[in-house]
Design a protein around this motif. Structure first.
Motif, PDB file in Angstrom:
ATOM      1  N   VAL A 158       0.869  -1.175   0.000  1.00 26.68           N
ATOM      2  CA  VAL A 158       0.000   0.000   0.000  1.00 26.68           C
ATOM      3  C   VAL A 158       0.901   1.218   0.000  1.00 26.68           C
ATOM      4  O   VAL A 158       1.853   1.302   0.784  1.00 26.68           O
ATOM      5  N   SER A 159       0.608   2.154  -0.882  1.00 24.79           N
ATOM      6  CA  SER A 159       1.309   3.429  -0.843  1.00 24.79           C
ATOM      7  C   SER A 159       0.282   4.555  -0.842  1.00 24.79           C
ATOM      8  O   SER A 159      -0.772   4.454  -1.477  1.00 24.79           O
ATOM      9  N   ILE A 160       0.608   5.569  -0.077  1.00 25.67           N
ATOM     10  CA  ILE A 160      -0.253   6.752   0.010  1.00 25.67           C
ATOM     11  C   ILE A 160       0.572   7.931  -0.461  1.00 25.67           C
ATOM     12  O   ILE A 160       1.697   8.145   0.017  1.00 25.67           O
ATOM     13  N   SER A 161       0.026   8.677  -1.406  1.00 22.96           N
ATOM     14  CA  SER A 161       0.733   9.850  -1.928  1.00 22.96           C
ATOM     15  C   SER A 161      -0.177  11.060  -1.890  1.00 22.96           C
ATOM     16  O   SER A 161      -1.397  10.941  -1.821  1.00 22.96           O
ATOM     17  N   GLY A 162       0.443  12.213  -1.929  1.00 25.27           N
ATOM     18  CA  GLY A 162      -0.279  13.471  -1.879  1.00 25.27           C
ATOM     19  C   GLY A 162       0.251  14.318  -0.741  1.00 25.27           C
ATOM     20  O   GLY A 162       1.119  13.876   0.027  1.00 25.27           O
ATOM     21  N   PRO A 163      -0.250  15.547  -0.633  1.00 29.05           N
ATOM     22  CA  PRO A 163       0.192  16.410   0.462  1.00 29.05           C
ATOM     23  C   PRO A 163      -0.073  15.746   1.814  1.00 29.05           C
ATOM     24  O   PRO A 163      -1.124  15.155   2.028  1.00 29.05           O
ATOM     25  N   HIS A 164       0.888  15.795   2.667  1.00 29.12           N
ATOM     26  CA  HIS A 164       0.774  15.239   4.029  1.00 29.12           C
ATOM     27  C   HIS A 164       0.558  13.729   4.032  1.00 29.12           C
ATOM     28  O   HIS A 164       0.005  13.181   4.985  1.00 29.12           O
ATOM     29  N   ALA A 165       0.991  13.038   2.968  1.00 29.24           N
ATOM     30  CA  ALA A 165       0.790  11.591   2.864  1.00 29.24           C
ATOM     31  C   ALA A 165       1.451  10.851   4.017  1.00 29.24           C
ATOM     32  O   ALA A 165       0.888   9.881   4.529  1.00 29.24           O
ATOM     33  N   LYS A 166       2.632  11.278   4.422  1.00 30.17           N
ATOM     34  CA  LYS A 166       3.333  10.602   5.518  1.00 30.17           C
ATOM     35  C   LYS A 166       2.515  10.674   6.803  1.00 30.17           C
ATOM     36  O   LYS A 166       2.306   9.665   7.473  1.00 30.17           O
ATOM     37  N   GLU A 167       2.022  11.852   7.139  1.00 33.12           N
ATOM     38  CA  GLU A 167       1.234  12.027   8.361  1.00 33.12           C
ATOM     39  C   GLU A 167      -0.087  11.259   8.292  1.00 33.12           C
ATOM     40  O   GLU A 167      -0.473  10.579   9.247  1.00 33.12           O
ATOM     41  N   ILE A 168      -0.750  11.356   7.150  1.00 38.62           N
ATOM     42  CA  ILE A 168      -2.023  10.650   6.977  1.00 38.62           C
ATOM     43  C   ILE A 168      -1.780   9.142   6.999  1.00 38.62           C
ATOM     44  O   ILE A 168      -2.519   8.386   7.629  1.00 38.62           O
ATOM     45  N   GLY A 169      -0.708   8.702   6.334  1.00 46.38           N
ATOM     46  CA  GLY A 169      -0.357   7.286   6.328  1.00 46.38           C
ATOM     47  C   GLY A 169      -0.073   6.764   7.718  1.00 46.38           C
ATOM     48  O   GLY A 169      -0.482   5.654   8.065  1.00 46.38           O
ATOM     49  N   ASP A 170       0.628   7.559   8.518  1.00 42.00           N
ATOM     50  CA  ASP A 170       0.909   7.136   9.894  1.00 42.00           C
ATOM     51  C   ASP A 170      -0.386   6.966  10.693  1.00 42.00           C
ATOM     52  O   ASP A 170      -0.450   6.130  11.593  1.00 42.00           O
ATOM     53  N   GLN A 171      -1.415   7.729  10.330  1.00 40.93           N
ATOM     54  CA  GLN A 171      -2.694   7.643  11.032  1.00 40.93           C
ATOM     55  C   GLN A 171      -3.560   6.493  10.528  1.00 40.93           C
ATOM     56  O   GLN A 171      -4.101   5.727  11.319  1.00 40.93           O
ATOM     57  N   ILE A 172      -3.731   6.390   9.199  1.00 41.74           N
ATOM     58  CA  ILE A 172      -4.660   5.391   8.657  1.00 41.74           C
ATOM     59  C   ILE A 172      -3.985   4.144   8.111  1.00 41.74           C
ATOM     60  O   ILE A 172      -4.630   3.125   7.917  1.00 41.74           O
ATOM     61  N   GLY A 173      -2.691   4.225   7.862  1.00 44.51           N
ATOM     62  CA  GLY A 173      -1.968   3.097   7.284  1.00 44.51           C
ATOM     63  C   GLY A 173      -2.104   1.800   8.056  1.00 44.51           C
ATOM     64  O   GLY A 173      -2.383   0.750   7.453  1.00 44.51           O
ATOM     65  N   PRO A 174      -1.915   1.828   9.379  1.00 42.98           N
ATOM     66  CA  PRO A 174      -2.060   0.575  10.129  1.00 42.98           C
ATOM     67  C   PRO A 174      -3.444  -0.063   9.986  1.00 42.98           C
ATOM     68  O   PRO A 174      -3.556  -1.289   9.986  1.00 42.98           O
ATOM     69  N   LEU A 175      -4.474   0.738   9.827  1.00 38.89           N
ATOM     70  CA  LEU A 175      -5.822   0.195   9.615  1.00 38.89           C
ATOM     71  C   LEU A 175      -5.940  -0.444   8.230  1.00 38.89           C
ATOM     72  O   LEU A 175      -6.594  -1.468   8.075  1.00 38.89           O
ATOM     73  N   LEU A 176      -5.294   0.169   7.238  1.00 35.33           N
ATOM     74  CA  LEU A 176      -5.360  -0.341   5.869  1.00 35.33           C
ATOM     75  C   LEU A 176      -4.559  -1.623   5.680  1.00 35.33           C
ATOM     76  O   LEU A 176      -4.867  -2.420   4.806  1.00 35.33           O
ATOM     77  N   THR A 177      -3.524  -1.800   6.484  1.00 35.27           N
ATOM     78  CA  THR A 177      -2.573  -2.887   6.239  1.00 35.27           C
ATOM     79  C   THR A 177      -2.620  -4.030   7.250  1.00 35.27           C
ATOM     80  O   THR A 177      -2.004  -5.063   7.017  1.00 35.27           O
ATOM     81  N   LYS A 178      -3.350  -3.865   8.329  1.00 33.67           N
ATOM     82  CA  LYS A 178      -3.290  -4.862   9.412  1.00 33.67           C
ATOM     83  C   LYS A 178      -3.683  -6.258   8.964  1.00 33.67           C
ATOM     84  O   LYS A 178      -3.200  -7.249   9.494  1.00 33.67           O
ATOM     85  N   ASN A 179      -4.540  -6.375   7.978  1.00 28.30           N
ATOM     86  CA  ASN A 179      -5.042  -7.675   7.539  1.00 28.30           C
ATOM     87  C   ASN A 179      -4.253  -8.268   6.362  1.00 28.30           C
ATOM     88  O   ASN A 179      -4.506  -9.394   5.963  1.00 28.30           O
ATOM     89  N   ILE A 180      -3.314  -7.532   5.816  1.00 23.74           N
ATOM     90  CA  ILE A 180      -2.625  -7.993   4.600  1.00 23.74           C
ATOM     91  C   ILE A 180      -1.913  -9.337   4.800  1.00 23.74           C
ATOM     92  O   ILE A 180      -2.097 -10.246   3.982  1.00 23.74           O
ATOM     93  N   PRO A 181      -1.114  -9.538   5.849  1.00 23.99           N
ATOM     94  CA  PRO A 181      -0.474 -10.863   5.989  1.00 23.99           C
ATOM     95  C   PRO A 181      -1.489 -12.005   6.049  1.00 23.99           C
ATOM     96  O   PRO A 181      -1.305 -13.043   5.389  1.00 23.99           O
ATOM     97  N   HIS A 182      -2.565 -11.813   6.782  1.00 25.59           N
ATOM     98  CA  HIS A 182      -3.599 -12.847   6.899  1.00 25.59           C
ATOM     99  C   HIS A 182      -4.283 -13.091   5.538  1.00 25.59           C
ATOM    100  O   HIS A 182      -4.500 -14.241   5.144  1.00 25.59           O
ATOM    101  N   SER A 183      -4.614 -12.025   4.825  1.00 24.42           N
ATOM    102  CA  SER A 183      -5.294 -12.196   3.539  1.00 24.42           C
ATOM    103  C   SER A 183      -4.378 -12.884   2.525  1.00 24.42           C
ATOM    104  O   SER A 183      -4.842 -13.694   1.722  1.00 24.42           O
ATOM    105  N   MET A 184      -3.071 -12.601   2.589  1.00 23.99           N
ATOM    106  CA  MET A 184      -2.142 -13.268   1.681  1.00 23.99           C
ATOM    107  C   MET A 184      -2.032 -14.755   2.003  1.00 23.99           C
ATOM    108  O   MET A 184      -1.957 -15.586   1.090  1.00 23.99           O
ATOM    109  N   ASP A 185      -2.050 -15.102   3.274  1.00 22.55           N
ATOM    110  CA  ASP A 185      -2.053 -16.520   3.662  1.00 22.55           C
ATOM    111  C   ASP A 185      -3.294 -17.216   3.113  1.00 22.55           C
ATOM    112  O   ASP A 185      -3.216 -18.338   2.598  1.00 22.55           O
ATOM    113  N   ARG A 186      -4.428 -16.554   3.207  1.00 22.63           N
ATOM    114  CA  ARG A 186      -5.678 -17.130   2.692  1.00 22.63           C
ATOM    115  C   ARG A 186      -5.648 -17.238   1.173  1.00 22.63           C
ATOM    116  O   ARG A 186      -6.147 -18.210   0.599  1.00 22.63           O
TER     117      ARG A 186
END
Length: 141
Positions: free
Chosen positions: A104-132
Motif C-alpha cells: 500500500v502506498s499513500i501519496s499526496g500532500p501530508h501523505a506521511k502524516e495521513i499514512g501514519d494515522q490510517i496506514g495501520p488500519l489499511l494494512t493490518k489484515n494484509i499478511p492474513h489475507s495473503m495466507d488465505r
C-alpha cells in the motif's frame, strides 16, 4: 509518501494466484475485510470498480498497471484528504517458488502524516489475507 509492503512465497503457480486476483467477485474469499467487490468491464488497466470494506462506505477504484500473471494496482482517490491510495500486487518467480508482494502506498500532500494515522488500519489484515490467498490457490490447483 507513505508505504507498506508484505512478501510471502508459495509453491502455487503464478496463474493460480492471478486467477484469484482477476475474479474480483471472489476477493472476499481471501480477504475477510472485503464485503463485496465489483468491476465494470474486464480486469484490465483503466477498468473501474467498487469495493466495500467492513465498517466503510463503498469506494471506487481504478485498475492500473495490469500485466497478466505479473501485477496490478487498484487506486483510490480520497478527495477530502487530497490523497491517492494505491494497493499493489506483484507476482514473481523465485527459484522453484512464486513470490507474492502486496503493498500500500499513500501519496499526496501530508501523505506521511495521513499514512501514519490510517496506514495501520489499511494494512493490518494484509499478511492474513495473503495466507488465505495462497491457501485458496493451493486448493484450486
Amino acid at each position: 509518501m507513505w508505504n507498506y509492503e508484505h512478501v510471502i512465497f508459495t509453491t502455487s503457480s503464478p496463474t493460480s494466484i492471478w486467477n484469484l486476483y482477476q475474479d474480483i467477485s471472489r476477493w472476499s474469499k481471501w480477504d475477510d475485510e472485503i464485503i463485496e467487490a465489483h468491476l465494470e468491464g474486464p480486469f484490465t488497466t483503466g477498468s473501474i470498480g467498487t469495493l466495500t470494506v467492513l465498517n466503510q462506505k463503498p469506494s471506487t477504484f481504478t485498475l492500473k498497471g495490469v500485466k497478466e500473471n505479473r501485477s496490478f494496482t487498484n487506486v483510490m482517490l480520497i478527495d477530502e484528504l487530497n490523497i491517492q491510495i494505491s494497493f499493489y500486487h506483484y507476482i514473481n518467480n523465485a527459484d522453484s517458488q512464486t513470490k507474492i508482494t502486496h503493498g500500500v502506498s499513500i501519496s499526496g500532500p501530508h501523505a506521511k502524516e495521513i499514512g501514519d494515522q490510517i496506514g495501520p488500519l489499511l494494512t493490518k489484515n494484509i499478511p492474513h489475507s495473503m495466507d488465505r490467498l495462497v491457501k485458496l490457490a493451493g486448493e484450486t490447483e
